[in-house]
Design a protein around this motif. Structure first.
Motif, mmCIF file in Angstrom:
data_model
loop_
_atom_site.group_PDB
_atom_site.id
_atom_site.type_symbol
_atom_site.label_atom_id
_atom_site.label_comp_id
_atom_site.label_asym_id
_atom_site.label_seq_id
_atom_site.Cartn_x
_atom_site.Cartn_y
_atom_site.Cartn_z
ATOM 1 N N UNK A 63 0.823 -1.208 0.000
ATOM 2 C CA UNK A 63 0.000 0.000 0.000
ATOM 3 C C UNK A 63 0.850 1.248 0.000
ATOM 4 N N UNK A 64 0.279 2.325 -0.520
ATOM 5 C CA UNK A 64 0.991 3.600 -0.616
ATOM 6 C C UNK A 64 0.345 4.584 0.356
ATOM 7 N N UNK A 65 1.180 5.245 1.153
ATOM 8 C CA UNK A 65 0.678 6.172 2.167
ATOM 9 C C UNK A 65 1.280 7.550 1.988
ATOM 10 N N UNK A 66 0.579 8.539 2.539
ATOM 11 C CA UNK A 66 1.154 9.873 2.652
ATOM 12 C C UNK A 66 1.523 10.077 4.122
ATOM 13 N N UNK A 67 2.571 10.837 4.360
ATOM 14 C CA UNK A 67 3.031 11.047 5.740
ATOM 15 C C UNK A 67 1.896 11.552 6.636
ATOM 16 N N UNK A 68 0.998 12.380 6.069
ATOM 17 C CA UNK A 68 -0.105 12.947 6.850
ATOM 18 C C UNK A 68 -1.087 11.874 7.325
ATOM 19 N N UNK A 69 -1.028 10.675 6.738
ATOM 20 C CA UNK A 69 -1.919 9.581 7.145
ATOM 21 C C UNK A 69 -1.252 8.677 8.183
ATOM 22 N N UNK A 70 0.017 8.944 8.463
ATOM 23 C CA UNK A 70 0.791 8.018 9.301
ATOM 24 C C UNK A 70 1.142 8.617 10.654
ATOM 25 N N UNK A 71 1.182 7.758 11.665
ATOM 26 C CA UNK A 71 1.729 8.203 12.949
ATOM 27 C C UNK A 71 3.176 7.729 13.066
ATOM 28 N N UNK A 72 3.482 6.608 12.418
ATOM 29 C CA UNK A 72 4.849 6.089 12.386
ATOM 30 C C UNK A 72 5.281 5.953 10.920
#
Ligand SMILES: [Zn+2]
Length: 250
Positions: A63-72
């Motif tokens: 999966x591909x994430x953006x930093x704004x969606x992540x806590x770690x």
């Protein structure tokens, strides 16, 4: 511009000469970890706000994430797998010492673009000729030219700008033909060029003449363009003008 048109041919000849020399004089080459740029992308570039792209390296997830969606930034929230700046496919294809950073930038007008930096490892296989990776998946390069980006206190940086045409998939109608652009240049220690061949030349030159292999970076800006105008040229020019000072080593 005339001189630029013949440049590839001179470079090919130069490369052949240098490569022959390299083969004839096999000496130990000193590798250096010094990149020609700062390996970081800013959170803001003028009106653009950046969000880092992180890829899950678990083959079953990807999966591909953006930093704004992540806590770690290091752990995938979906599967717990490791996150990285490069995708699973890139990690599999590229030498392990390659580093990739990507940020998606958006502005208040709802426009977006992606800036990426690929820092090559000690082997040249880390950086491919960009044209090779772009073509395929229904993409066609319809125009390429070198654009000069004016910079303060130094000569302009030359950037290769490609206009791409994205053909719709088999299911979509012909109205869904889209335009994209892709701009890039290469930075080595004290060197800069928009030409893949010139980069190859300098790599060979530094190896043979200076007995040195340093890490090259490949910087790219990609986004959508209108099919009917050239407004993206000025957009790219302005963005690189504003981005460039952030990449300079201090
Ligand atoms: Zn995952």
């Amino acid at each position: 511009m005339e001189a630029d048109a013949y440049r590839p041919y001179f470079l090919i000849i130069g490369l052949l000469v240098i490569t022959s020399l390299a083969l004839a004089t096999t000496v130990d080459v000193n590798s250096t970890d010094t990149a020609g740029i700062r390996m970081a992308l800013p959170d803001h570039i003028a009106e653009w706000q950046g969000d880092e792209i992180r890829y899950c390296l678990n083959s079953a997830c990807q999966r591909i994430w953006l930093a704004s969606q992540l806590t770690n930034m290091e752990v995938c929230p979906a599967c717990g797998g490791p996150l990285d700046g490069m995708s699973y496919a890139e990690r599999r294809l590229l030498p392990p010492d390659t580093v990739i950073l990507k940020k998606r930038y958006t502005n208040r007008r709802g426009e977006s673009l992606v800036v990426s930096i690929v820092l090559s490892g000690k082997e040249r296989a880390s950086i491919h000729r960009p044209q090779v990776c772009l073509v395929g998946q229904g993409r066609e390069i319809v125009k390429s030219r070198v654009v000069e980006v004016p910079l303060q206190g130094r000569r302009p940086v030359k950037v290769m700008l490609l206009d791409l045409l994205v053909h719709p998939g088999r299911l979509a109608g012909p109205s869904q033909l889209r335009g994209e652009y892709y701009a890039y240049w290469f930075v080595g220690s004290g060197r800069e060029t928009p030409f893949h061949l010139e980069r190859m030349f300098w790599m060979a030159w530094d190896r043979v003449v200076h007995n040195l292999a340093h890490r090259w970076a490949y910087i790219a800006v990609a986004g959508d363009r209108n099919l009917s105008d050239d407004k993206h040229v000025e957009k790219v020019r302005r963005l690189i003008h504003d981005l460039y000072p952030h990449l300079t080593r201090t």
